[in-house]
Design a protein around this motif. Structure first.
Motif, short mmCIF file in Angstrom:
data_model
loop_
_atom_site.label_atom_id
_atom_site.label_comp_id
_atom_site.label_asym_id
_atom_site.label_seq_id
_atom_site.Cartn_x
_atom_site.Cartn_y
_atom_site.Cartn_z
N PRO A 182 81.49 48.43 90.26
CA PRO A 182 80.78 48.62 88.99
C PRO A 182 80.56 50.10 88.68
N VAL A 183 80.59 50.44 87.39
CA VAL A 183 80.38 51.84 86.99
C VAL A 183 79.16 52.00 86.07
N TYR A 184 78.70 50.90 85.49
CA TYR A 184 77.52 50.95 84.62
C TYR A 184 76.46 49.98 85.15
N GLY A 185 75.20 50.37 84.99
CA GLY A 185 74.08 49.48 85.22
C GLY A 185 73.21 49.48 83.98
N VAL A 186 72.83 48.30 83.49
CA VAL A 186 72.06 48.19 82.25
C VAL A 186 70.78 47.41 82.55
N ILE A 187 69.64 47.96 82.11
CA ILE A 187 68.36 47.25 82.22
C ILE A 187 68.25 46.28 81.05
N LEU A 188 68.11 45.00 81.34
CA LEU A 188 68.06 43.97 80.30
C LEU A 188 66.68 43.32 80.24
N ASP A 189 66.24 43.12 79.04
CA ASP A 189 64.98 42.42 78.76
C ASP A 189 65.13 40.95 79.12
N ASN A 190 64.06 40.35 79.67
CA ASN A 190 64.08 38.91 79.92
C ASN A 190 62.81 38.24 79.41
N ALA A 191 62.14 38.86 78.46
CA ALA A 191 61.03 38.17 77.80
C ALA A 191 61.60 36.99 77.01
N PRO A 192 60.82 35.95 76.76
CA PRO A 192 61.35 34.80 76.03
C PRO A 192 62.00 35.19 74.70
N GLN A 193 61.42 36.24 74.02
CA GLN A 193 61.97 36.66 72.73
C GLN A 193 63.35 37.30 72.86
N ALA A 194 63.71 37.71 74.09
CA ALA A 194 64.98 38.40 74.31
C ALA A 194 66.12 37.44 74.63
N ALA A 219 79.04 41.96 87.18
CA ALA A 219 79.52 41.74 88.55
C ALA A 219 78.36 41.36 89.47
N MET A 220 77.19 41.97 89.22
CA MET A 220 76.00 41.71 90.03
C MET A 220 74.78 41.83 89.14
N VAL A 221 73.79 40.99 89.38
CA VAL A 221 72.56 41.03 88.60
C VAL A 221 71.36 41.00 89.55
N TYR A 222 70.47 41.97 89.40
CA TYR A 222 69.18 41.96 90.09
C TYR A 222 68.13 41.43 89.11
N ILE A 265 56.44 38.39 84.00
CA ILE A 265 57.77 38.11 83.48
C ILE A 265 58.75 38.95 84.29
N THR A 266 60.04 38.80 84.03
CA THR A 266 61.03 39.51 84.82
C THR A 266 61.94 40.33 83.94
N ARG A 267 62.71 41.16 84.59
CA ARG A 267 63.70 41.99 83.92
C ARG A 267 64.96 42.00 84.79
N TYR A 268 66.09 42.34 84.18
CA TYR A 268 67.35 42.36 84.92
C TYR A 268 67.90 43.78 85.02
N LEU A 269 68.55 44.05 86.14
CA LEU A 269 69.46 45.19 86.25
C LEU A 269 70.84 44.57 86.45
N ALA A 270 71.71 44.69 85.44
CA ALA A 270 73.04 44.10 85.50
C ALA A 270 74.07 45.21 85.72
N LEU A 271 74.94 45.03 86.70
CA LEU A 271 75.97 46.00 87.03
C LEU A 271 77.31 45.51 86.47
N PHE A 272 78.03 46.43 85.82
CA PHE A 272 79.27 46.05 85.12
C PHE A 272 80.45 46.88 85.61
N SER A 273 81.54 46.17 85.93
CA SER A 273 82.81 46.84 86.18
C SER A 273 83.72 46.73 84.96
N SER A 274 83.44 45.78 84.08
CA SER A 274 84.12 45.67 82.78
C SER A 274 83.21 46.23 81.70
N PHE A 275 83.73 46.38 80.50
CA PHE A 275 82.98 47.04 79.43
C PHE A 275 82.81 46.11 78.22
N HIS A 284 76.22 54.43 86.41
CA HIS A 284 75.58 55.14 85.31
C HIS A 284 74.55 54.20 84.68
N LEU A 285 73.28 54.55 84.72
CA LEU A 285 72.21 53.66 84.30
C LEU A 285 71.94 53.80 82.81
#
Length: 476
Positions: A217-229, A239-242, A250-260, A284-285
């Motif tokens: 993976p080359v990118y990591g994106v912080i994703l919202d996980n509130a119900p509204q999201a 490729a991987m999700v924390y 509530i929770t949040r995700y860190l998703a790692l991407f090797s594709s774009f 790259h975050l």
């Protein structure tokens, strides 16, 4: 068909070789693997019989269609000839009718003199003989005209009936031919569908037992996980999700991407532990702001990243159908900060050992937020559920995890009382893959070092290929 059957047989052989070469298993027990291989071989033999029967039926039907085509051509030629005969018969009938009508008209014009009166009016015996001779010729001619009219009328009626019968037969042949053609096409479609289904199933089985190469993976994106999201964009492509806890349980995700992917989000703020995870993966975050203390840590740790709230890039956009702050998205395809990684990791298809049965996983971050993973055998993966509903991304794709790691960590709070897991050190894990469950340990020596996962006997866990979900939860 022989080539297609040869391909299927080759796939079956590959399945057998690969499964015999590895003592571990793609999913289920080794007995399950042998059973599936046996079922695959039996299916191929049955498929050969089905395809042979379909091929024979297709050949028979094709021959019948060819025969019908020949009959149609012969019938059409016969109809053409019959039409000519009917036309000629109609012409002769019309001519005979014309002659007969002329004779009737002549009789009518000459009055109603009878043949007897004509004979009795003879002046002499010689005149009588002459009159009789001519009268006989007239009667013979009239009889011939009447016979000709009746004969041509009968012939015309016969030819017309034959023409009508043959025309109906031709229409019936055409309908039969068209029906046979439709049946032929349907059987050919059925054959292709049978082949495609068998090839698809074998390809899935082969993919499940074949190691695969994955890009780093080359990118990591912080994703919202509130119900509204929800539903989020891009999760199925990661490729991987924390997943980790934030304020309000509530929770949040860190998703790692090797594709774009072209749309990922909603993007939300960074936490120190998510920045630490991005650092250990060297990605790259991408995030949307954060607390001043967290941003200071990011700069101190030299985490590569882009703050969506400060960036001037057109790759960030707001979705007008949602309300802020749950509507900020990034287009990794146009962000153009990195190219796909050239570093490849070969992930195995099998686990290196056998664990306990682990077909269902249940987690609860709060009474209002429950996660379930249900193992789906034909996928060799766990289908993810949120509060009892199948988890899908915004595109409708069901989220499946090939590996699930539950990482237990002590949780404290930061300066703003936000939940913060302590990810440096060690702790317990539950590892699930391919329907198997293992207990183990995680270890992370420093902020920069990678987190490593181990079985209880100290051997490092090698994840199977495919998407991995790591659930960071409070220590037991």
């Amino acid at each position: 068909m022989r080539r297609q059957l040869a391909v299927l047989a080759l796939l079956s052989f590959c399945v057998a070789v690969l499964t015999s070469a590895f003592p571990s298993f793609a999913y289920g027990s080794p007995a399950d693997i042998r059973r599936r291989i046996g079922e695959t071989r039996t299916e191929i033999r049955e498929l050969e019989r089905v395809l042979a029967a379909l091929e024979q039926a297709i050949r028979t039907r094709a021959a019948h269609v060819s025969q019908l085509e020949r009959e149609l051509r012969n019938t059409e030629a016969g109809l053409t000839r019959l039409r000519g005969e009917v036309s000629a018969a109609r012409s002769r009938f019309d001519e005979a009718n014309r002659v007969f009508a002329g004779r009737l008209r002549s009789v009518y014009m000459q009055g109603s003199l009878s043949y007897l009166e004509l004979l009795l009016g003879a002046a002499s015996l010689g005149d009588l003989v002459v009159r009789w001779t001519y009268l006989r010729r007239i009667l013979q001619h009239d009889s011939g005209v009447i016979d000709a009219v009746q004969r041509e009328q009968s012939l015309l009626r016969e030819r017309a009936l034959t023409l009508e019968s043959e025309t109906q037969r031709m229409h019936a042949l055409r309908q039969q031919r068209d029906a046979e053609r439709r049946n032929l096409l349907a059987q050919e479609r059925e054959k292709r569908a049978v082949l495609a289904a068998a090839q698809g199933r074998l390809a899935v089985d082969l993919a499940l037992i074949t190691p695969q190469a994955e890009r780093r993976p080359v990118y990591g994106v912080i994703l919202d996980n509130a119900p509204q999201a929800r539903p989020q964009h891009g999760l199925a492509n990661a490729a991987m999700v924390y997943e980790y806890e934030v304020e309000g349980r509530i929770t949040r995700y860190l998703a790692l991407f090797s594709s774009f992917p072209a749309k990922i989000g909603p993007v939300r703020s960074v936490r120190s532990h998510s920045a630490m995870l991005a650092l250990e993966h060297g990605v790259h975050l991408v995030y949307a702001g954060g607390g001043l203390d967290v941003l200071d840590r990011i700069r101190g740790w030299e985490v590569q990243g882009t703050d969506a709230l400060r960036s001037q890039s057109n790759s960030f956009s707001r979705d007008g159908s949602r309300r802020a702050p749950h509507n900020l998205y990034v287009n990794l395809a146009t962000l153009d900060l990195h190219s796909p990684s050239t570093q490849m990791v070969i992930r195995p298809a099998y686990l290196g050992r056998q664990g306990a049965q682990g077909l269902r996983i249940e987690l609860e971050y709060s009474p209002d937020y429950r996660i379930t993973y249900q193992f789906v055998e034909e996928k060799g993966a766990y289908r993810r559920h949120i509060n009892g509903q199948v988890h899908r991304c915004a595109a409708g794709t069901v989220i499946y995890a090939r590996n699930v790691i539950i990482q237990y960590a002590r949780h404290g709070t930061d300066l703003l009382r936000r939940p913060t897991p302590d990810l440096v050190g060690e702790g317990d894990i539950d590892f699930y893959a391919l329907g198997e469950h293992f207990r183990g340990r995680w270890k992370k020596e420093s902020t920069n070092s990678p987190t490593r996962f181990y079985f209880l006997d100290g051997q490092e866990i090698e994840r199977v290929y495919g998407q991995t979900w790591i659930q960071i939860v409070r220590a037991r």
